[in-house]
Write a protein that holds these residues in place. Structure first.
Motif, PDB file in Angstrom:
ATOM      1  N   LEU A  11      25.158 -54.396  17.881  1.00 27.27           N
ATOM      2  CA  LEU A  11      24.141 -53.827  17.112  1.00 27.27           C
ATOM      3  C   LEU A  11      22.753 -54.666  17.486  1.00 27.27           C
ATOM      4  O   LEU A  11      21.724 -54.309  17.720  1.00 27.27           O
ATOM      5  N   LEU A  14      21.948 -53.849  20.954  1.00 26.68           N
ATOM      6  CA  LEU A  14      21.038 -52.497  21.207  1.00 26.68           C
ATOM      7  C   LEU A  14      19.615 -52.496  20.744  1.00 26.68           C
ATOM      8  O   LEU A  14      18.896 -51.915  21.248  1.00 26.68           O
ATOM      9  N   PHE A  26      24.751 -44.945  19.225  1.00 29.24           N
ATOM     10  CA  PHE A  26      26.239 -45.534  19.031  1.00 29.24           C
ATOM     11  C   PHE A  26      26.757 -44.740  17.820  1.00 29.24           C
ATOM     12  O   PHE A  26      26.242 -44.714  16.553  1.00 29.24           O
ATOM     13  N   TRP A  38      27.691 -53.839   8.595  1.00 33.88           N
ATOM     14  CA  TRP A  38      27.131 -53.386   9.811  1.00 33.88           C
ATOM     15  C   TRP A  38      26.096 -52.214   9.657  1.00 33.88           C
ATOM     16  O   TRP A  38      25.177 -52.054  10.326  1.00 33.88           O
ATOM     17  N   GLU A  39      26.556 -51.344   8.443  1.00 37.13           N
ATOM     18  CA  GLU A  39      25.605 -50.441   8.325  1.00 37.13           C
ATOM     19  C   GLU A  39      24.189 -50.958   7.789  1.00 37.13           C
ATOM     20  O   GLU A  39      23.057 -50.485   8.395  1.00 37.13           O
ATOM     21  N   ALA A  42      22.445 -52.265  10.857  1.00 34.03           N
ATOM     22  CA  ALA A  42      21.741 -51.482  11.896  1.00 34.03           C
ATOM     23  C   ALA A  42      20.536 -50.851  11.375  1.00 34.03           C
ATOM     24  O   ALA A  42      19.606 -50.813  11.961  1.00 34.03           O
ATOM     25  N   LEU A  47      17.705 -49.459  13.810  1.00 42.51           N
ATOM     26  CA  LEU A  47      18.602 -48.611  14.566  1.00 42.51           C
ATOM     27  C   LEU A  47      19.135 -47.328  13.801  1.00 42.51           C
ATOM     28  O   LEU A  47      20.137 -46.740  14.245  1.00 42.51           O
ATOM     29  N   GLN A  50      19.652 -44.288  15.714  1.00 41.97           N
ATOM     30  CA  GLN A  50      20.567 -44.370  16.910  1.00 41.97           C
ATOM     31  C   GLN A  50      22.093 -44.747  16.567  1.00 41.97           C
ATOM     32  O   GLN A  50      22.905 -44.299  17.364  1.00 41.97           O
ATOM     33  N   VAL A  51      22.256 -45.209  15.345  1.00 44.68           N
ATOM     34  CA  VAL A  51      23.503 -45.741  15.013  1.00 44.68           C
ATOM     35  C   VAL A  51      24.214 -44.832  13.822  1.00 44.68           C
ATOM     36  O   VAL A  51      23.480 -44.446  12.748  1.00 44.68           O
ATOM     37  N   ARG A  52      25.381 -44.161  13.845  1.00 45.48           N
ATOM     38  CA  ARG A  52      25.864 -43.609  12.755  1.00 45.48           C
ATOM     39  C   ARG A  52      27.524 -44.263  12.397  1.00 45.48           C
ATOM     40  O   ARG A  52      28.122 -44.274  13.374  1.00 45.48           O
TER      41      ARG A  52
END
Length: 188
Positions: A11, A14, A26, A38-39, A42, A47, A50-52
């Motif tokens: 992360l 990115l 991602f 981590w959620e 992000a 992000l 861009q991040v799921r």
């Protein structure tokens, strides 16, 4: 999702690449002790779009997710207990499904690439090396489909259960032949 998988490192990298104009989306499939952290990371890194994080899915659904990936990721680092035991099934799954991958440079990943599978290796836990590898991968993205096909063939030819059994049979035959040869010499 556990700390040794180092998605936090991915992360951070990115987010840095995004500042350079290099955008990766991602998708993280799975659950674990680090998912919530981590959620939040992000989102804090900007992000969110861009991040799921999908969460846990039934095993039979995993191939559908991998089929949607352009590039797989396996960024494990050694555990604090010492030398890491690592046989990352996900690398073989990515390659079998025709996906190149970015992975920590451990034995299985090195072996797959030495056999001709398509992937990008980085020094485990090293953000600068991961960033370097992701830049290279981004520049080569037009070739990922061809790279993935090559990976699939490597897995079929050298790492499928059939290929492994054939290798085992030939090794057993060689052992038996050498034992028979040794027995013949002692009889003379």
């Amino acid at each position: 999702m556990e700390s040794w998988q180092r998605l936090d490192l991915l992360l951070e990298v990115l987010a840095g690449l995004q500042q350079e104009g290099i955008y990766y989306a991602f998708v993280a499939v799975g659950d674990g002790t680090m998912r919530k952290a981590w959620e939040k990371q992000a989102i804090a890194l900007g992000l969110g779009a861009q991040v799921r994080f999908v969460g846990r899915v039934a095993w039979e659904e995993v191939p559908a997710y991998i089929a949607g990936f352009d590039l797989g990721y396996a960024g494990a680092v050694p555990l604090a207990a010492g030398k890491m035991y690592l046989s990352p099934l996900k690398l073989y799954e990515y390659a079998a499904m025709g996906r190149p991958f970015v992975a920590s440079a451990y034995d299985d990943a090195r072996q797959l690439i030495a056999d001709g599978a398509a992937g990008y290796l980085f020094e485990p836990g090293n953000p600068e090396d991961l960033k370097r590898v992701l830049r290279v991968a981004y520049d080569e993205r037009s070739g990922w489909t061809v790279m993935g096909r090559r990976s699939r063939e490597v897995v079929k030819q050298k790492h499928s259960w059939e290929a492994r059994v054939q290798k085992l049979i030939s090794q057993v035959e060689a052992i038996l032949a050498s034992q028979n040869e040794a027995t013949d010499h002692t009889r003379r």
